[in-house]
Design a protein around this motif. Sequence first.
Motif, mmCIF file in Angstrom:
data_model
loop_
_atom_site.group_PDB
_atom_site.id
_atom_site.type_symbol
_atom_site.label_atom_id
_atom_site.label_comp_id
_atom_site.label_asym_id
_atom_site.label_seq_id
_atom_site.Cartn_x
_atom_site.Cartn_y
_atom_site.Cartn_z
ATOM 1 N N CYS A 49 4.168 -1.262 3.446
ATOM 2 C CA CYS A 49 3.461 0.010 3.477
ATOM 3 C C CYS A 49 4.437 1.168 3.293
ATOM 4 C CB CYS A 49 2.718 0.167 4.800
ATOM 5 S SG CYS A 49 1.812 1.721 4.966
ATOM 6 N N VAL A 99 0.826 -1.205 0.000
ATOM 7 C CA VAL A 99 0.000 0.000 0.000
ATOM 8 C C VAL A 99 0.862 1.258 0.000
ATOM 9 C CG1 VAL A 99 -1.810 -1.202 1.283
ATOM 10 C CG2 VAL A 99 -0.163 0.182 2.526
ATOM 11 N N LEU A 115 4.327 5.187 3.582
ATOM 12 C CA LEU A 115 3.561 6.347 4.025
ATOM 13 C C LEU A 115 4.263 7.616 3.584
ATOM 14 C CD1 LEU A 115 2.724 5.447 7.757
ATOM 15 C CD2 LEU A 115 1.192 5.293 5.799
ATOM 16 N N ALA A 169 -2.956 7.587 -3.392
ATOM 17 C CA ALA A 169 -2.957 6.344 -2.624
ATOM 18 C C ALA A 169 -3.521 5.168 -3.427
ATOM 19 C CB ALA A 169 -3.773 6.530 -1.351
ATOM 20 N N HIS A 203 -2.241 4.231 7.420
ATOM 21 C CA HIS A 203 -3.110 3.182 6.898
ATOM 22 C C HIS A 203 -3.895 2.520 8.021
ATOM 23 C CE1 HIS A 203 -4.240 -0.692 5.061
ATOM 24 N NE2 HIS A 203 -4.222 -0.013 3.932
ATOM 25 N N GLU A 257 0.105 5.305 1.046
ATOM 26 C CA GLU A 257 -0.902 6.151 1.689
ATOM 27 C C GLU A 257 -0.372 7.563 1.864
ATOM 28 O OE1 GLU A 257 -4.031 7.312 2.299
ATOM 29 O OE2 GLU A 257 -4.368 5.191 2.738
ATOM 30 N N THR A 282 -3.766 0.452 -3.162
ATOM 31 C CA THR A 282 -3.489 -0.798 -2.468
ATOM 32 C C THR A 282 -3.378 -1.918 -3.485
ATOM 33 O OG1 THR A 282 -4.707 -0.107 -0.482
ATOM 34 C CG2 THR A 282 -4.381 -2.477 -0.792
#
Length: 287
Positions: free
Chosen positions: A173, A117, A175, A224, A124, A119, A226
């Motif tokens: 992830c 992902v 960020l 963003a 998240h 974000e 996923t």
Amino acid sequence: MSASESSGSVVRRILLGSQLRRLRESRGITREAAGYSIRASESKISRMELGRVSFKARDVEDLLTLYGVGDAQEREALLSLAREANVAGWWHSYTDVLPGWFQTYVGLEGATSLLRVYEVQFVHGLLQTEGYAQAVVRRGMPDAGPAEIERRVALRMERQKLLVTERSAQFHCVLDEAALRRPYGERSVMREQLKHLIDISERPNVRLQVMPFSLGGHAGESGAFTMLGFQESGLPDVVYLEQLTSALYVDKPEEVAQYARVMDRLQEEGPNPDETRDLLRGLLQLM
């Protein structure tokens, strides 16, 4: 019934739908003709083939007959898949606060073996503390009452079990630093959130990276997204793009590959997990 079994039902639904689509296309039958054979619309066939609806055994039997599947063993395998696909998910008890379009995602998320992902707006959901999640829900739904807020937060906390079970999914992830600079809740909430990110990033199945402002522009310019990957053969990777009132699922290989390249670049260009933890500790000192 375990969470993995109920999440797996979504995967089975998609697998069955894709197999029915391949059978239909191999016979040169249109969606309209297939729909007519089961007293349904063309759009119903489309939703079935995308795994967006449950399956009636009679409909599957009629479609298999239309597609010329006469082998008893092959028919039973697909009918068994249909029965398994109709198992209700653990999230069914949260339908009062769970939009229909998000239920498919929750099922896929619970069945994924690799979740990647990016974000931008906030931390998240799988990494949020309870206090941070409450602040996010309150900000996003100012008219929601305390009971609804608690239900939504409880759902988010339940989803997080994905990262700490025996068969934990791999979670990568990235960020953007903006997600950490934008405060949700009191200072104590943000401090707790940063500490949680440091702690959970130490888990062997979690790879957390923060894209700092100092890096300037980067590959995540489209916003963003996923990516969900699955162990089941025949089930392609899916890109999930959330919108205000709906969501888009991208599964065309060439389009998924573009998102994969962006994710690869984000992970290559950003600070590694150890450097990210140092960055998080630096932000924590400023709180």
